[in-house]
Design a protein around this motif. Structure first.
Motif, mmCIF file in Angstrom:
data_model
loop_
_atom_site.group_PDB
_atom_site.id
_atom_site.type_symbol
_atom_site.label_atom_id
_atom_site.label_comp_id
_atom_site.label_asym_id
_atom_site.label_seq_id
_atom_site.Cartn_x
_atom_site.Cartn_y
_atom_site.Cartn_z
ATOM 1 N N MET A 249 0.846 -1.176 0.000
ATOM 2 C CA MET A 249 0.000 0.000 0.000
ATOM 3 C C MET A 249 0.885 1.231 0.000
ATOM 4 S SD MET A 249 -3.186 0.784 2.514
ATOM 5 C CE MET A 249 -3.938 -0.746 1.961
ATOM 6 N N PRO A 250 1.125 1.802 -1.151
ATOM 7 C CA PRO A 250 2.171 2.803 -1.282
ATOM 8 C C PRO A 250 1.831 4.126 -0.627
ATOM 9 C CG PRO A 250 0.997 2.553 -3.343
ATOM 10 C CD PRO A 250 0.473 1.492 -2.423
ATOM 11 N N THR A 251 2.860 4.848 -0.248
ATOM 12 C CA THR A 251 2.705 6.195 0.280
ATOM 13 C C THR A 251 3.221 7.163 -0.772
ATOM 14 O OG1 THR A 251 4.830 5.943 1.376
ATOM 15 C CG2 THR A 251 2.875 5.503 2.678
ATOM 16 N N ILE A 252 2.523 7.218 -1.902
ATOM 17 C CA ILE A 252 2.979 7.997 -3.047
ATOM 18 C C ILE A 252 2.382 9.398 -3.004
ATOM 19 C CG2 ILE A 252 2.984 8.155 -5.566
ATOM 20 C CD1 ILE A 252 2.711 5.144 -5.651
ATOM 21 N N SER A 253 3.199 10.395 -3.208
ATOM 22 C CA SER A 253 2.729 11.752 -3.413
ATOM 23 C C SER A 253 3.058 12.167 -4.841
ATOM 24 C CB SER A 253 3.403 12.712 -2.438
ATOM 25 O OG SER A 253 2.990 12.464 -1.121
ATOM 26 N N PRO A 254 2.203 12.958 -5.478
ATOM 27 C CA PRO A 254 2.533 13.431 -6.819
ATOM 28 C C PRO A 254 3.846 14.173 -6.822
ATOM 29 C CG PRO A 254 0.242 13.921 -6.253
ATOM 30 C CD PRO A 254 0.911 13.437 -5.012
ATOM 31 N N PRO A 255 4.711 13.922 -7.806
ATOM 32 C CA PRO A 255 5.999 14.616 -7.861
ATOM 33 C C PRO A 255 5.809 16.126 -7.898
ATOM 34 C CG PRO A 255 5.900 12.832 -9.466
ATOM 35 C CD PRO A 255 4.520 13.003 -8.928
ATOM 36 N N PRO A 256 6.649 16.887 -7.191
ATOM 37 C CA PRO A 256 6.504 18.338 -7.157
ATOM 38 C C PRO A 256 7.106 19.001 -8.387
ATOM 39 C CG PRO A 256 8.355 17.685 -5.805
ATOM 40 C CD PRO A 256 7.724 16.414 -6.320
ATOM 41 N N VAL A 257 6.755 18.485 -9.551
ATOM 42 C CA VAL A 257 7.240 19.051 -10.803
ATOM 43 C C VAL A 257 6.073 19.090 -11.776
ATOM 44 C CG1 VAL A 257 9.626 18.275 -10.536
ATOM 45 C CG2 VAL A 257 7.968 16.739 -11.542
ATOM 46 N N THR A 258 6.200 19.912 -12.803
ATOM 47 C CA THR A 258 5.114 20.038 -13.766
ATOM 48 C C THR A 258 5.174 18.951 -14.823
ATOM 49 O OG1 THR A 258 6.470 21.612 -14.998
ATOM 50 C CG2 THR A 258 4.921 22.523 -13.396
ATOM 51 N N THR A 259 6.330 18.370 -15.055
ATOM 52 C CA THR A 259 6.479 17.323 -16.062
ATOM 53 C C THR A 259 6.585 15.965 -15.380
ATOM 54 O OG1 THR A 259 7.652 18.855 -17.509
ATOM 55 C CG2 THR A 259 7.847 16.503 -18.002
ATOM 56 N N LEU A 260 5.606 15.118 -15.607
ATOM 57 C CA LEU A 260 5.594 13.807 -14.978
ATOM 58 C C LEU A 260 6.461 12.829 -15.767
ATOM 59 C CD1 LEU A 260 1.794 13.466 -14.164
ATOM 60 C CD2 LEU A 260 3.637 13.769 -12.519
ATOM 61 N N PRO A 261 7.035 11.825 -15.100
ATOM 62 C CA PRO A 261 7.800 10.799 -15.803
ATOM 63 C C PRO A 261 6.926 10.095 -16.835
ATOM 64 C CG PRO A 261 8.125 10.646 -13.433
ATOM 65 C CD PRO A 261 7.002 11.612 -13.654
ATOM 66 N N PRO A 262 7.530 9.624 -17.935
ATOM 67 C CA PRO A 262 6.747 8.954 -18.986
ATOM 68 C C PRO A 262 5.949 7.770 -18.454
ATOM 69 C CG PRO A 262 8.956 9.442 -19.773
ATOM 70 C CD PRO A 262 8.946 9.774 -18.314
ATOM 71 N N GLY A 263 6.503 7.017 -17.495
ATOM 72 C CA GLY A 263 5.791 5.859 -16.958
ATOM 73 C C GLY A 263 4.484 6.236 -16.288
ATOM 74 N N VAL A 264 4.488 7.359 -15.576
ATOM 75 C CA VAL A 264 3.265 7.819 -14.920
ATOM 76 C C VAL A 264 2.248 8.275 -15.967
ATOM 77 C CG1 VAL A 264 2.278 9.534 -13.343
ATOM 78 C CG2 VAL A 264 4.482 8.461 -12.822
ATOM 79 N N LYS A 265 2.728 8.955 -16.985
ATOM 80 C CA LYS A 265 1.813 9.392 -18.050
ATOM 81 C C LYS A 265 1.145 8.198 -18.729
ATOM 82 C CE LYS A 265 4.061 13.783 -19.234
ATOM 83 N NZ LYS A 265 4.697 14.551 -20.315
ATOM 84 N N LEU A 266 1.918 7.129 -18.939
ATOM 85 C CA LEU A 266 1.348 5.934 -19.551
ATOM 86 C C LEU A 266 0.298 5.301 -18.633
ATOM 87 C CD1 LEU A 266 4.493 4.282 -21.184
ATOM 88 C CD2 LEU A 266 2.522 5.283 -22.358
ATOM 89 N N LEU A 267 0.564 5.298 -17.349
ATOM 90 C CA LEU A 267 -0.419 4.753 -16.406
ATOM 91 C C LEU A 267 -1.687 5.601 -16.396
ATOM 92 C CD1 LEU A 267 1.806 3.697 -13.368
ATOM 93 C CD2 LEU A 267 0.403 2.179 -14.781
ATOM 94 N N GLN A 268 -1.525 6.903 -16.455
ATOM 95 C CA GLN A 268 -2.696 7.771 -16.504
ATOM 96 C C GLN A 268 -3.541 7.477 -17.739
ATOM 97 O OE1 GLN A 268 -0.950 11.663 -16.321
ATOM 98 N NE2 GLN A 268 -0.959 11.725 -14.065
ATOM 99 N N LEU A 269 -2.875 7.290 -18.867
ATOM 100 C CA LEU A 269 -3.587 6.955 -20.098
ATOM 101 C C LEU A 269 -4.270 5.604 -19.977
ATOM 102 C CD1 LEU A 269 -4.321 7.410 -23.067
ATOM 103 C CD2 LEU A 269 -2.087 6.456 -23.689
ATOM 104 N N LYS A 270 -3.565 4.630 -19.418
ATOM 105 C CA LYS A 270 -4.135 3.292 -19.238
ATOM 106 C C LYS A 270 -5.423 3.352 -18.420
ATOM 107 C CE LYS A 270 -3.271 -1.029 -16.742
ATOM 108 N NZ LYS A 270 -2.261 -1.824 -15.993
#
Length: 292
Positions: free
Chosen positions: A1-22
């Motif tokens: 159960m991850p303790t993930i916070s959104p990265p404090p940057v405007t450009t997300l890593p490609p892997g996260v973008k792919l997950l968002q699309l998925k």
């Protein structure tokens, strides 16, 4: 159960973008499909490559296994002749070997030290785990090691130990003399919310996740939160350390835990983030001194 916070940057890593699309595509087809994929991702820790110092951390420990209903759990013991037992409980995607520096300090101070690999972590069995399942593993280890004087828990380990909770010393007082929490989440629901925000899960999928927790455990996610239930935990003395620069769990959550937990010794650090707090010399001195 991850303790993930959104990265404090405007450009997300490609892997996260792919997950968002998925998840956007899955949700368009079926809420249930998107929920199933999201729950699987949420409960599946990555098996991170072993760091160069981990083998040395375990070199002087005796390993043993403890059976649970969901598979065997691997645990480690240092200094079996120590005068009092300290149980170390790691966080998400960590393992017992991450406690190597603290284990060494505690052994030097004369303690017997036990640490476990949580379910689906380290050498323990399983590929997925939840907060209650993690707590059951801690309970199983606590039940076989005998009287526990203290617990030191990091992140998810603290949420599982205190939020579920794990019961210690049931054959004696039913109380834990000392409890140390490092970088723990205050709100279980907030952890899930950060996960959902990172992946941009639609409200219907988030609602389905919340219903599933209620169906599986007979309680909602917030009922595990240390902000809500921490003060009930039967510890004679409790210490919480949290870093102002923790990018995974906001410092404000730690402050809220302290505000709702009378008698809790709350200490802030700076510049250590979420993980370095486990190995910082000044923090370790405070922990050892607190355990006495």
């Amino acid at each position: 159960m991850p303790t993930i916070s959104p990265p404090p940057v405007t450009t997300l890593p490609p892997g996260v973008k792919l997950l968002q699309l998925k998840f956007r595509l899955l949700a368009a087809v079926s809420t249930e499909l998107a929920f199933g994929a999201a729950w699987k991702l949420f409960t599946t820790p990555r098996r991170l490559p072993e760091k160069h110092w981990e083998a040395a951390a375990l070199a002087t420990a005796r390993s043993f296994t403890v059976a649970t209903k969901t598979g065997s759990v691997t645990a480690y013991e240092w200094n079996p002749v120590g005068r009092r037992t300290v149980l170390l409980v790691h966080g998400w995607e960590h393992r017992a070997s991450f406690w190597g520096v603290l284990a060494r300090e505690l052994v030097t101070a004369g303690f017997r030290v036990v640490a476990l690999d949580g379910p689906a972590h380290g050498a323990s069995e399983g590929r997925r785990t939840t907060l209650p399942n993690f707590a059951r593993a801690v309970q199983a280890v606590a039940d076989v090691v005998g009287e526990v004087y203290a617990v030191v828990a990091h992140s998810l380990g603290g949420a599982a130990t205190v939020g579920v909770p794990v019961q210690f010393n049931q054959a004696h007082t039913g109380r834990l003399p000392r409890l140390v929490l490092l970088a723990v989440p205050g709100s279980t629901a907030a952890v899930a919310r950060r996960f959902a925000e990172l992946l941009r899960l639609p409200p219907a999928v988030v609602a389905r996740l919340n219903r599933y927790v209620q169906e599986q455990h007979g309680r909602d996610a917030e009922s595990f939160s240390l902000i809500q239930v921490g003060y009930r935990f039967p510890a004679d003395c409790a210490l919480l350390l949290h870093d102002h620069d923790d990018a995974s769990i906001p410092f404000a959550e730690a402050a809220e835990i302290a505000a709702n937990w009378p008698g809790l010794d709350f200490r802030a650090t700076a510049g250590l983030g979420h993980n370095q707090i486990m190995r910082d010399p000044a923090v370790l001195r405070q922990v050892v001194d607190f355990l006495g």
